[in-house]
Structure formats: C-alpha cells, structure tokens
Enzyme design. Structure first.
Site, PDB file in Angstrom:
ATOM      1  N   ARG A  37       0.832  -1.205   0.000  1.00 54.10           N
ATOM      2  CA  ARG A  37       0.000   0.000   0.000  1.00 54.10           C
ATOM      3  C   ARG A  37       0.867   1.256   0.000  1.00 54.10           C
ATOM      4  NH1 ARG A  37       2.591   2.101   3.070  1.00 54.10           N
ATOM      5  NH2 ARG A  37       2.740   1.997   5.322  1.00 54.10           N
ATOM      6  N   HIS A  44       1.006   8.231  10.831  1.00 54.51           N
ATOM      7  CA  HIS A  44       1.259   8.044  12.267  1.00 54.51           C
ATOM      8  C   HIS A  44       0.072   8.521  13.107  1.00 54.51           C
ATOM      9  CE1 HIS A  44       5.308   6.373  12.615  1.00 54.51           C
ATOM     10  NE2 HIS A  44       5.570   7.006  11.489  1.00 54.51           N
ATOM     11  N   GLY A 107       8.788   0.990   2.991  1.00 55.41           N
ATOM     12  CA  GLY A 107       7.633   1.695   3.552  1.00 55.41           C
ATOM     13  C   GLY A 107       6.360   1.452   2.772  1.00 55.41           C
ATOM     14  N   ASP A 155      -2.171  -0.542   7.379  1.00 52.06           N
ATOM     15  CA  ASP A 155      -1.572  -1.337   6.308  1.00 52.06           C
ATOM     16  C   ASP A 155      -2.399  -2.585   6.017  1.00 52.06           C
ATOM     17  OD1 ASP A 155       0.299   0.575   6.815  1.00 52.06           O
ATOM     18  OD2 ASP A 155       1.803  -0.783   7.637  1.00 52.06           O
TER      19      ASP A 155
HETATM   20  C1  GLA Z   1       3.481   1.788   9.540  1.00 53.65           C
HETATM   21  C2  GLA Z   1       2.446   1.100  10.415  1.00 53.65           C
HETATM   22  C3  GLA Z   1       1.074   1.728  10.220  1.00 53.65           C
HETATM   23  C4  GLA Z   1       1.116   3.244  10.369  1.00 53.65           C
HETATM   24  C5  GLA Z   1       2.261   3.825   9.533  1.00 53.65           C
HETATM   25  C6  GLA Z   1       2.441   5.302   9.756  1.00 53.65           C
HETATM   26  O1  GLA Z   1       3.217   1.550   8.195  1.00 53.65           O
HETATM   27  O2  GLA Z   1       2.378  -0.272  10.129  1.00 53.65           O
HETATM   28  O3  GLA Z   1       0.156   1.166  11.138  1.00 53.65           O
HETATM   29  O4  GLA Z   1       1.231   3.627  11.702  1.00 53.65           O
HETATM   30  O5  GLA Z   1       3.493   3.187   9.785  1.00 53.65           O
HETATM   31  O6  GLA Z   1       1.330   6.006   9.320  1.00 53.65           O
END
Ligand code: GLA
Length: 377
Positions: A37, A44, A107, A155
């Site tokens: 994704r 955050h 990421g 995610d």
């Molecule tokens: C990671 C975590 C998510 C979210 C993002 C920041 O991808 O798995 O749950 O907190 O960081 O938005």
C-alpha cells in the site's frame, strides 16, 4: 524515463507455481495474493484514533500451496526474508512458495501484504473464512507478535479492503472504512523509493507511539478525537519537548486528512498540494520520522512544482527511510519521474526506484482460471 510497469499477477503466480513444483514436486491446490500500500495522507495517526487515506498498490505478494499429508508446514521463498508465521489456525500440513513484487523495507507494507496473503491462503486451505475486519485485525496481531512492531490498522486494512480505483478512508477509532473514488486518468501517483532502508522494529516507531500515549494522558483526554490544536498549545509547557510537538502532529494531521478526504470527494484536487506539503513538514519537524533522503525527494518534487505538473508530495508510511508519494498530472508523470530519479541520484549518490501505481484490488484467492485470464498472452 519509462515508469516501471507492474509485474502481472499471472506472472507472479506462474513463478510461484514453478518454484513450488521444483522445490516440493507438487501441484498447487490454492493460490492467494495481497497487495502492498501507499498512504496519500494521514501518517502516524492510525494508532491515535485518527483517519488515514491509503490505497492498495499493484505490487503484490503471491503464495501458492499444495497439501503435503504431513503435520508440517514448509515454506520456501526466493527472498532472503521469508518471514512467514503460522498464526495457530488448525490447518493441514502444506508446502508453500512465496513470491513478491512489493519492494521490501521501502515503507510500502511488504510485511502486511505477506500477512494478509498468508491469511487468505489459509482461508483457501481450510475453507474457514475470516469475515469482515477479522482478517486485517488478525494480521495486525501477527505484526505485533512476530515482527515486534506495535503498528496501527492502516496497512492490513488497505491490503485487505483495497479496491481498484478507490482509496480506503479509514476511521481508526471505529475501525470502519469507506471507499473514496480515485479513478481520474488525468491523475497519477508516483512512488519514489529512496532506497534508504526503512526499519520499524528498531524502536523509533514504538517510541513515537509511546510519546502520543504519554501526551494524551497529560492532556487528560480519552481520545485524540477530543483534542484540539488549542488544547495542545494551552498545555505546551506541561507536555514538554518533544511530546508537545508529537501531539501537535497528531491533531494537525487528523485535520489535514479530513480536509484531504473532502477535497477528493468534492474533486478540488489542487487543495491536496498544501495539505501534503504541511503533512511532510509536520512529520519532518514535529514527529521527526523523516530523513534527509525523504526530504530531498520531496524537495525535488516541490521544485518541479505546479508548472511541471506536480500537485503535492510527501513521505509515505512509517518513515525513517522508505518512499515518498508525488501526486501529479498524468501527462507530466514520465518527465517528473525522470527528474526525481536524476536529481535524487545527483544529490544523494543513490539510485532510487520510481514507479506509479493506480489503486488496486485487495487480498483474494486466485483460482487457476483467474490466473489464466490475467495472463498477458
Ligand atoms: C506503519 C504502520 C502503520 C502506520 C504507519 C504510519 O506503516 O504499520 O500502522 O502507523 O506506519 O502512518
């Protein structure tokens, strides 16, 4: 520069099937996929009762399996990081193979894709469906327990509930989601992987989450939904640095995400630019989860600007490395991608990986028929 096209699902499924046959000498009885994704905005804050706006990308984890008649589960992968974990569901012994086109450590939620793909494969092998939210919530538990990252739900929700041409707008307080159309062919989202390895299990992520919990307790509110920017300002000294800045990020990012969802629904797309810029600055200065390479990539997109077809840019995902997203006018996308690539390389010495993705379908079982229908030949 041509933007790298996605590897077709059928190619990934064929690759997994051939590898499974070579490794275990069997023919698949079930195949599943789940996507990675990107997040357009709302960073955050999924663990702060916030709102997030991710979409599933057309980069996938594919797993294929055959029953082995044993009490064992054997998993193979061409990757150096298989990471597969059994979640304790009563399942027959099986042999499986994993392939992935989701860049790792970028990421882009390769781990959530692996979790959601595994759960979907287990559904196929056991016939026991995980309805509604059960699948993403189970996968989130896998991330907590096995990867050691106290992540929110973004995610796994995006990987499960993603749909073609739709953003997944998630209310992380109620865990309800709705789909926001994102189908205008004139708009393209460019993903730029800085190639700075993003590692969330080394404590930075957990410490940010902890800071927001401490901040909320000092503010004396039951939920971030009840905290305003004025509340944070009023308690600025009591919160102390850096918790006050962490709190400011949470409340401002919640507002920006709501404003972005409205802009998308009302098709006032240009409003996304300033919102994305402010989100990046807040993540960089207040939440301190960016890094100089992410900042450089966003700066380059900002330099290209509206005249060059850029609408907005920001880091995406957990940060500490990883990728940026640049929303742009499709006609300019190849030029923008080339400029991001070349200037980033000049300034950092690192060759980035740049591609575009349209919102894609979430996790599902792939039948042999569907695999063939998806075939490019
Ligand atoms: C990671 C975590 C998510 C979210 C993002 C920041 O991808 O798995 O749950 O907190 O960081 O938005």
């Amino acid at each position: 520069m041509a933007l790298l096209p996605p590897v077709p699902l059928s190619t990934l499924a064929d690759e997994a099937t051939a590898a499974l046959q070579a490794a275990f000498g069997c023919t698949p009885v079930a195949t599943a996929m789940a996507p990675g994704r990107v997040n357009l905005i709302g960073e955050h804050i999924d663990y702060c009762d916030g709102f997030v706006l991710p979409f599933a990308i057309d980069r996938y984890v594919v797993m294929t399996a055959c029953l082995n008649g044993l009490e064992a589960i054997r998993v193979g992968s061409g990757s150096d990081k298989p990471g597969f974990q059994d979640r304790g569901v009563a399942v027959p012994g099986f042999d499986a193979w994993v392939v992935s086109s989701v860049p790792m450590g970028a990421g882009l939620s390769s781990s959530a894709a692996l979790e959601c793909c595994t759960a979907t494969l287990l559904e196929a092998l056991t016939g026991a469906a995980l309805p509604g939210r059960e699948k993403p919530l189970l996968c989130q538990q896998a991330e907590h327990a096995f990867a050691g990252v106290p992540c929110g739900i973004m995610d796994q929700y995006a990987s499960t509930f993603g749909e073609k041409d739709r953003l997944v707008f998630i209310d992380c307080k109620t865990n309800e989601h709705s789909l926001v159309p994102f189908s205008d062919p004139e708009l393209t989202l460019i993903v730029a992987n800085t190639k700075v390895h993003h590692e969330l299990s080394d404590g930075g992520y957990a410490s940010r989450r902890q800071a927001t919990e401490t901040g909320l307790a000092i503010l004396g509110k039951p939920s971030w939904r009840e905290v305003t920017a004025a509340d944070v300002e009023a308690q600025w000294n009591a919160l102390g640095d850096p918790i006050n800045r962490r709190c400011r990020h949470v409340v401002t990012e919640i507002s920006r995400t709501l404003a972005a969802a409205t802009a998308l629904r009302e098709n006032t797309i240009d409003e996304l630019g300033p919102l994305m810029a402010a989100s990046h600055e807040s993540l960089r200065d207040d939440f301190e989860v960016s890094c100089k390479e992410l900042d450089t990539m966003v700066e380059i997109a900002t330099e290209i600007g509206g005249a060059g077809g850029v609408i907005g840019a920001r880091m995406t995902g957990g940060g500490f490395g990883g990728s940026t997203v640049t929303l742009c006018r499709s006609a300019h996308a190849p030029t923008i991608a080339a400029t991001l690539h070349d200037r980033y390389h000049q300034r950092t010495g690192i060759v980035p990986e740049i591609f575009s993705s349209r919102p894609a379908a979430g996790a599902r079982q792939l039948t042999p028929l569907a695999t063939q229908a998806d075939s490019p030949s």
